[in-house]
Design a protein around this motif. Structure first.
Motif, short mmCIF file in Angstrom:
data_model
loop_
_atom_site.label_atom_id
_atom_site.label_comp_id
_atom_site.label_asym_id
_atom_site.label_seq_id
_atom_site.Cartn_x
_atom_site.Cartn_y
_atom_site.Cartn_z
N LEU A 102 36.47 14.17 37.08
CA LEU A 102 35.92 15.53 36.96
C LEU A 102 35.94 16.24 38.31
O LEU A 102 35.43 17.36 38.43
CB LEU A 102 34.50 15.47 36.40
N LYS A 149 34.95 9.43 21.76
CA LYS A 149 35.80 10.47 22.35
C LYS A 149 35.39 10.79 23.77
O LYS A 149 36.22 11.07 24.62
CB LYS A 149 35.79 11.72 21.47
N GLU A 204 30.54 9.96 31.24
CA GLU A 204 31.06 11.30 31.45
C GLU A 204 30.06 12.34 30.94
O GLU A 204 29.82 13.35 31.62
CB GLU A 204 32.42 11.47 30.74
N ARG A 235 28.42 15.49 32.76
CA ARG A 235 28.54 16.86 32.23
C ARG A 235 27.16 17.48 32.05
O ARG A 235 26.95 18.66 32.34
CB ARG A 235 29.27 16.83 30.89
N PHE A 243 27.87 21.33 32.46
CA PHE A 243 29.14 21.53 31.77
C PHE A 243 28.95 21.32 30.26
O PHE A 243 28.01 20.64 29.86
CB PHE A 243 30.19 20.52 32.27
N PRO A 244 29.86 21.85 29.44
CA PRO A 244 29.76 21.55 28.01
C PRO A 244 29.85 20.03 27.78
O PRO A 244 30.58 19.34 28.49
CB PRO A 244 31.00 22.24 27.41
N ALA A 302 32.75 15.55 22.89
CA ALA A 302 32.53 15.02 21.54
C ALA A 302 32.12 13.55 21.61
O ALA A 302 32.65 12.78 22.43
CB ALA A 302 33.80 15.16 20.72
N ASP A 320 32.04 11.45 18.84
CA ASP A 320 32.54 10.68 17.69
C ASP A 320 33.08 9.33 18.14
O ASP A 320 33.70 9.21 19.20
CB ASP A 320 33.71 11.39 17.01
N ALA A 357 41.42 -6.26 24.20
CA ALA A 357 40.19 -6.49 24.97
C ALA A 357 40.21 -5.63 26.24
O ALA A 357 41.16 -5.69 27.02
CB ALA A 357 40.05 -7.96 25.34
#
Lengths: 369, 369
Positions: B23, B277, B282, B286, B291-292, B295, B297, B323
């Motif tokens: 980032l 995702k 991270e 964020r 930051f936005p 996702a 999922d 693995a």
């Protein structure tokens, strides 16, 4: 704890380190530039490639050496190889640094290439154009990357200015291949001889700089993938190669021609970080350490968009669902690779939509092709 | 370039840095231990939590502060917060450090917990057992982690030895919940108020230490997921929380009871690196940067196996297809978390097979449950 020495401390070295710390490795970098961005992630020796004392001290401090940049003097790699294992072998560096040696190797291995002739003098150029014709591309044999050191010849009038611009060094004239598209294959070969190949990648360049990669390439399975893997396998074998090797290919009438190779992890393999079961960075390290290679299957369909010259607002990019941002920690400069964005989607339609959202933030006309 | 200051430089800090360099962030760590493994990935200040000069210098060198360890003195976080933003808020640290404050908060928010009573003296313990009964668990209110500072009471005879072992400090007696399974929810809340929740995780502990996480938890959708998200949402809101928060839950007769919370990225969220995702690491960054959020999922079904006390041969683990190895760069010591392995498979049957292969290399009897 194994310390991996990396020659070059650019973004490729940085991403190697990010992949390697989870394997329990440590990193030391060698670069001429004190601001090289991988230095944020490990020890950085700042010295010239001809600084023998610095090279020897570096060799003493690491367990093995690899490189992330192919324009390192072969003599430096060979000097290090007297003290520690160096992978890929310096021989691969030597071949990859010289377009003539590279294309001669391809020819010897019965791998198709554009027609080529060596050019040292203005007279040579005349003879070369007589043999190959126009359009053709005059290139420096060494030190070329990202489109630098190249001139396209379209008619006789172009010879003088092209030779004036890049002559005086060893050159090569290559026939212009009217290719349908540019592809690349990223391959890995371990110290144990195990090999692995990622799916074919389709690449879009602009001004000689990679802008966009799509993987797996559309219609890139079956015979085309087999052809690419055979090209890579022959090259890996011939060089007794260890590590990740990238070969850029032209697709022309169903046939693949080898354009050039990079004896290192490659920009067209960055999508593998999120888009493949194992990234090119991790498998490069597994290969040079002699660990088993990880699976190279794609997870969905990926697009990698380079961020060139300026970095868009990170918050904007991170607001795009599924966008994976990779910034390299480098100051902005026109034409410089500052980062990339990877999108991974289950299918091509979803990928096109996601790419369209990225295109609203990144200056990327080739996205609309 | 934004410099994130991290209090604590253990494996969680290390994985935050690995997620944060892409980032474009840089990292500085503060830890009492000069060998703390995140120090390999950024500047490390080695000082005590009461070293005001070191804390002030650290605050000057960073743009914001977060933590990877919840037993940092609240006073240290509050001192830093006078100079730079500190997320999660020190208030969350204060609550999470004390089982009584934590459970009192849950009760106030109408979140179910095991019955609990505060215990300061031996007499208090007598009264508490009279109220709650046995089996029950006597715990220190503070400084407990990985099962430390706990004694199970099964009958009257257990009270004296338990109090002798951990008494003399503020304690809490908790009713023993005959839960069917242990779950956790990992949630994130950004400076902007945006929230995100990963799928429910099922956890298996042994000797108080997390051994195995499976995500998404089997039958963990629908009403159960909604219950967990509501618990997390109320807690995030009440604490005006910013960052990743983990809440450990007991499932008992279809109901979720909150056991404890961790105001940081959490071991039961490590599967998100490859299995979701966006990883918890991270999204924590964020969130604290505003930051936005990415996702959350799941990609397939994941298992995370902790490597405790000793590290199996990396080549063996890397030979298991799929693995993903994560070593923390720490010397081995009995009971110590040295790394983890994550498996991501399309379904539960494939995951069980892959786990069986890991179990041949990792001492992990709970895998066979």
């Amino acid at each position: 704890m194994t310390v991996v020495g990396v020659l070059g401390a650019g973004q490729l070295g940085r991403m190697l380190a990010l992949a390697g710390y989870p394997l329990g490795l440590r990193f030391a970098f060698f670069d001429e530039n004190a601001e090289a961005p991988a230095g944020q992630l490990g020890d950085l020796t700042v010295a010239g490639w001809d600084d023998h004392a610095a090279l020897d001290a570096f060799a003493d401090a690491v367990d093995l050496v690899t490189y992330e940049f192919e324009n390192i003097p072969v003599a430096a790699a060979e000097r290090l190889a007297k003290h520690v294992p160096v992978f890929p072998p310096p021989k691969a560096l030597d071949v990859a640094q010289d377009r003539l040696k590279e294309k001669t190797l391809f020819r010897r291995l019965d791998i198709g290439t554009a027609p080529f002739v060596t050019v040292d003098t203005r007279d040579d150029l005349e003879r070369a154009v007589a043999a190959i014709g126009v359009p053709s591309v005059l290139k420096t044999r060494t030190q070329g990357y990202d489109g630098k050191g190249q001139r396209v010849l379209r008619r006789g009038d172009d010879l003088d200015p092209a030779f004036a611009a890049i002559g005086g060094r060893p050159l090569i004239l290559e026939g212009f291949v009217p290719f349908e598209r540019e592809l690349s294959i990223i391959a890995a070969r371990s110290r144990t001889g195990e090999t692995a190949y990622w799916p074919l990648v389709e690449n879009v360049h602009r001004d000689g700089i990679l802008r966009l990669s799509i993987a797996p390439a559309a219609a890139g399975n079956g015979a085309l993938a087999d052809q690419a893997a055979a090209i890579a396998a022959k090259t890996l074998e011939a060089l007794d190669y260890v590590g990740v090797l990238a070969i850029e290919l032209f697709q022309h009438e169903g046939r693949l021609l080898a354009n050039e190779m990079a004896p290192r992890v490659h920009n067209s393999g960055h999508w593998t970080i999120e888009g493949a079961k194992t990234s090119q960075f991790e498998n490069h390290l597994r290969a040079v350490l002699g660990f088993p290679l990880g699976a190279t299957d794609a997870i969905g369909v990926s697009a990698m968009v380079n961020l060139i010259g300026e970095t868009p607002d990170p918050a904007g990019l991170l607001g795009i669902e599924g966008a994976h941002l990779h910034l390299y920690g480098k100051p902005a400069r026109p034409g410089r690779k500052l980062g990339h964005v990877t999108l991974v989607e289950p299918g091509r339609a979803a990928l096109e939509s996601a790419l369209a959202r990225v295109a609203t933030l990144v200056d990327e006309p080739t996205l609309s092709r």
